[in-house]
Design an enzyme around this catalytic site. Structure first.
Site, PDB file in Angstrom:
ATOM      1  N   LEU A  82       0.810  -1.212   0.000  1.00 23.98           N
ATOM      2  CA  LEU A  82       0.000   0.000   0.000  1.00 23.98           C
ATOM      3  C   LEU A  82       0.851   1.273   0.000  1.00 23.98           C
ATOM      4  O   LEU A  82       1.660   1.484   0.910  1.00 23.98           O
ATOM      5  CB  LEU A  82      -0.915  -0.012   1.241  1.00 23.98           C
ATOM      6  CG  LEU A  82      -1.900   1.160   1.335  1.00 23.98           C
ATOM      7  CD1 LEU A  82      -2.900   1.133   0.207  1.00 23.98           C
ATOM      8  CD2 LEU A  82      -2.611   1.129   2.673  1.00 23.98           C
ATOM      9  N   ASP A  83       0.650   2.136  -1.004  1.00 22.77           N
ATOM     10  CA  ASP A  83       1.289   3.458  -1.088  1.00 22.77           C
ATOM     11  C   ASP A  83       2.811   3.379  -1.133  1.00 22.77           C
ATOM     12  O   ASP A  83       3.499   4.335  -0.774  1.00 22.77           O
ATOM     13  CB  ASP A  83       0.844   4.348   0.084  1.00 22.77           C
ATOM     14  CG  ASP A  83      -0.663   4.594   0.080  1.00 22.77           C
ATOM     15  OD1 ASP A  83      -1.265   4.542  -1.003  1.00 22.77           O
ATOM     16  OD2 ASP A  83      -1.231   4.821   1.153  1.00 22.77           O
ATOM     17  N   GLN A  84       3.345   2.246  -1.565  1.00 24.18           N
ATOM     18  CA  GLN A  84       4.796   2.070  -1.599  1.00 24.18           C
ATOM     19  C   GLN A  84       5.346   1.982  -3.015  1.00 24.18           C
ATOM     20  O   GLN A  84       6.556   1.823  -3.197  1.00 24.18           O
ATOM     21  CB  GLN A  84       5.204   0.785  -0.847  1.00 24.18           C
ATOM     22  CG  GLN A  84       4.765   0.736   0.601  1.00 24.18           C
ATOM     23  CD  GLN A  84       5.466   1.762   1.461  1.00 24.18           C
ATOM     24  OE1 GLN A  84       6.613   2.104   1.214  1.00 24.18           O
ATOM     25  NE2 GLN A  84       4.773   2.305   2.448  1.00 24.18           N
TER      26      GLN A  84
END
Lengths: 286, 286, 286, 286
Positions: free
Chosen positions: A229-231
């Site tokens: 997530l969001d990486q």
């Protein structure tokens, strides 16, 4: 504005002497006229990146033959490469939820032909924007997502994406976390706009997090979606100034302006083949 | 430029109806002329903040009497408050290490009287800038810091700070972590410039962290120092755009420009009593 | 940071197919390794611009021979070109008046080796900064300028510039208008920082002009000096937000921060041969 | 978000001691609770500006009585003043031509209630956006403008504006020069977005002008329309970076993003009564 038709070669390979010479001599031998070119060497990773636009009508053969003739050079240089055709619009599937700012913004850009894309359909977990989307002549698919049906829902999203032969998927404030399967099925093809200046404020309610920390700038980040997530690799980011007088609601409002601008820029870079991913980072030839 | 002498009242208190009326009527009763005023209500915390500059020569008494007369009103409103005098320059102690950009920048601002401060001394853990600082007529103290002498070293820093009657301490890229004792001794009086856009990239080598993550903007943060590393109240922040072509060294170089600008702004806000701290956040009346 | 020694080729010529191939093949034939390269085509002017950094130690001959061997290719392509050597620092003559911000800023960058330049001397129409400059071990020349001695004064400036074999001259808030003769003697070699966002507010007192017009952003412009006041090719610009609460003095103060940042960027682009002038415009390969 | 109903007092008057005390005491006497307040003194013009939001339910009377009771104080202080009610939405008439970016942007903000306005109608010199506007349930008026019918056309625009009881008119890239009569009829009520950073590039084709000059930033300006083309009081401005690789078309594209953001901000300031005009300048209490 009459931009000529061109082919765009993007490639990366281990760095060595002579790469530009090999590639540009190949193009020149066939009379190819370079319209725009960008190169970058990552000296740490010892990797070379290039992007070249060649005027289509300067070459004596078609794209298929260009690819065929270039393949041995690419192989000799150990290249990851592709060549796209400016006459073939990318097919961009929009995923939205209940916030309109990114949707209106992208449809205005599509409508005015500012962005050279097709939008074969819009997919949403709510039926809110059916009328607006269909008014534009674009098919709308309502695929509800609940805690219980995630697997089936994302299988349906994938089915639709394949069905319309989508080139990329844009989470235009979609607000749902895609299944890991979907993320892994399309690496480098799913763009998200996250409403914070990553890596700050990963996950839910970033404006609340920003407000609680008392930061003086808030931001947004357009990145490729990965299973983490969001990486994923960051394509573009921007920020806007806030101060003590701004409530969370004010931040949400300001943030929208940044979100739509950053998403639109990131998407344009992507569809114009200006983004080359390497590991978890991007080279963006603006 | 002839800015008149003025007294600056800064205060915060629980919000209620009538605060401005109480304070401004008090000033008006004595003929006080307001030069500049700023108010803010934090509706979540139900707390009121104000900053008022009163022309000194419009009042029929001196600062001590102003304070005495205002005290009962402040008490009735439950205020945290203070009144400062623009004719009394803040005494700012600079702490530096071996990087010159913030030091040169602040001395240029001091030299040109752009910043209304005195610099009673510069303290450094290296002797590098002794000549430069002393050339400006400013005393220089070399207080080496080693893993073994931290306690003694910071006791010496505190002794010097007290000795020169410092009003605030500025870590102008000091690169050392102060002792918790020193941090706790001067809450809201020690300013640091951290070379990242906090809360991203806390701690050491933030530009290396930023480069590894592939962010598209880098930043700097001016904040008050607390015993929690890089967690204190943020005064100001700014960012600058970078891209794939920028190495860590390029980021360091760009970053310096942001660092010195943000530190100078933060320090100016501080010495002009424009910053009110509440919890871990700041109200900055620019 | 160990940047290797490299030669920088900058060139422009009429656009045609095959330019990159010609140039890069020449480099590759001799084993030359390209460290960084940038190209640009001005499609309106049908002109091609390039900048290539070649690792010096990848070539089997020295710079003189590189130039000799490249000359026929350049001639065939109708190129304006030059090749510089990163091991030879540009000699930058600073011209200042009585404001210190740009002087301190540039000396800090020179001192820290952030900027790869020599400063053979500083010239000023006032004696104000003699001590500061000489403390740095840099010769200082006081050349007063009066309405009556302009011709002689600028002849003296030119004499000094020639005497120290200056590569470029930087008006670091010099505040005097150079003689047309001096401007014409060094086209593309004299950099100025103008304290407005050109083309707005040409000439004297731009911050007063900006304040009177009520603009919401103020700026600064780094440009090459020509005989037409503030009309030369623009290298870089930037702006900062202001509002109704900012007096002319505030604008002057904010403006300084922009001025020094923009001048430093412009100068770095210039000394790294990143600026190619064509007509009254610049190509800046950052 | 439950922002309470409030009355907004905006006023300006000659500066003197005691203004805040008079106004705030009046409010406090009646139990009025100040939600937000901003003050500004123009020391050159010796003029005082203020804006105060008072919670409606903290007062024991209605707006009409508030106005009546405040009138004598305002008169004593020589004020230009007004009080508006947050429960009464401003009626904003949009004027468009054939470019959609500002229209889509404003309708998205209206639709999402981000902006607290009514749009009683859209007027255009082309029929292009009738369908889009009417789909949103907003009446659309096609008022063609030709070199011969200007007087009649703008009389018709004025008639419609009066008919729908418009509070302000927004030229959302309207691309026509209004008649002087219309400009003079609504001072401080017609907002325009000009596609340059004024005062640079007044008049037609500003991006072409910017491209020809070789500027490194382009901008947009939201201002009140007066009979002098692009000379009215500036409300807000912003810029975006461009470089040599950007064609006029690229600038037009980038510019749109700035235009819509600046227009939206300017309009929000206007409808929230945050803009006070004095002479040809504005005070904007953000």
């Amino acid at each position: 504005m009459n931009t000529p038709r061109f082919y765009t070669l993007t490639a990366s390979c281990p760095d060595q002497a002579g790469i530009v010479a090999r590639v540009s001599s190949f193009i020149a031998e066939h009379g190819g006229w370079i319209f725009e070119s960008s190169m970058h060497t990552d000296h740490e990773e010892k990797r070379y990146f290039l992007r070249i636009e060649i005027r289509a009508n300067s070459l004596p053969f078609l794209l298929a033959e260009l690819r065929e003739r270039f393949a041995p050079i690419a192989e000799a240089l150990g290249m990851d490469w592709k060549i796209s055709d400016s006459a073939v619009k990318k097919r961009v599937v929009l995923m939205v939820s209940r916030q309109e700012h990114c949707l209106y913004d992208l449809l205005a850009r599509w409508q005015s032909k500012e962005m050279n894309i097709e939008i074969p359909c819009v997919i949403s977990n709510h039926d809110t924007f059916r009328g607006f989307v269909e008014w534009h002549g674009i098919p709308f698919h309502h695929v509800p997502v609940t805690p219980d049906n995630k697997e089936a829902a994302y299988a349906e999203v994938q089915r639709i994406f394949e069905d319309v032969r989508g080139d990329c998927m844009v989470l235009a404030r979609y607000m749902q976390i895609l299944s890991p399967e979907l993320c892994r099925a399309y690496p480098g093809k799913i763009l998200n706009i996250h409403h914070s200046f990553l890596p700050s404020f990963v996950g839910a309610k970033p404006y609340h997090q920003a407000h609680a920390r008392g930061v003086k700038l808030i931001g947004a980040t357009c990145h490729y979606v990965t299973a983490d997530l969001d990486q994923g690799p960051i394509i573009d980011q921007d920020v806007i100034r806030v101060d003590h007088s701004d409530s969370v609601d004010d931040m949400v409002r300001y943030g929208k302006d940044i979100e739509k601008a950053v998403l639109a820029r990131g998407l344009r870079y992507h569809v114009e083949d200006r983004v080359l991913v390497h590991g978890n980072k991007t080279v963006v030839f603006r």
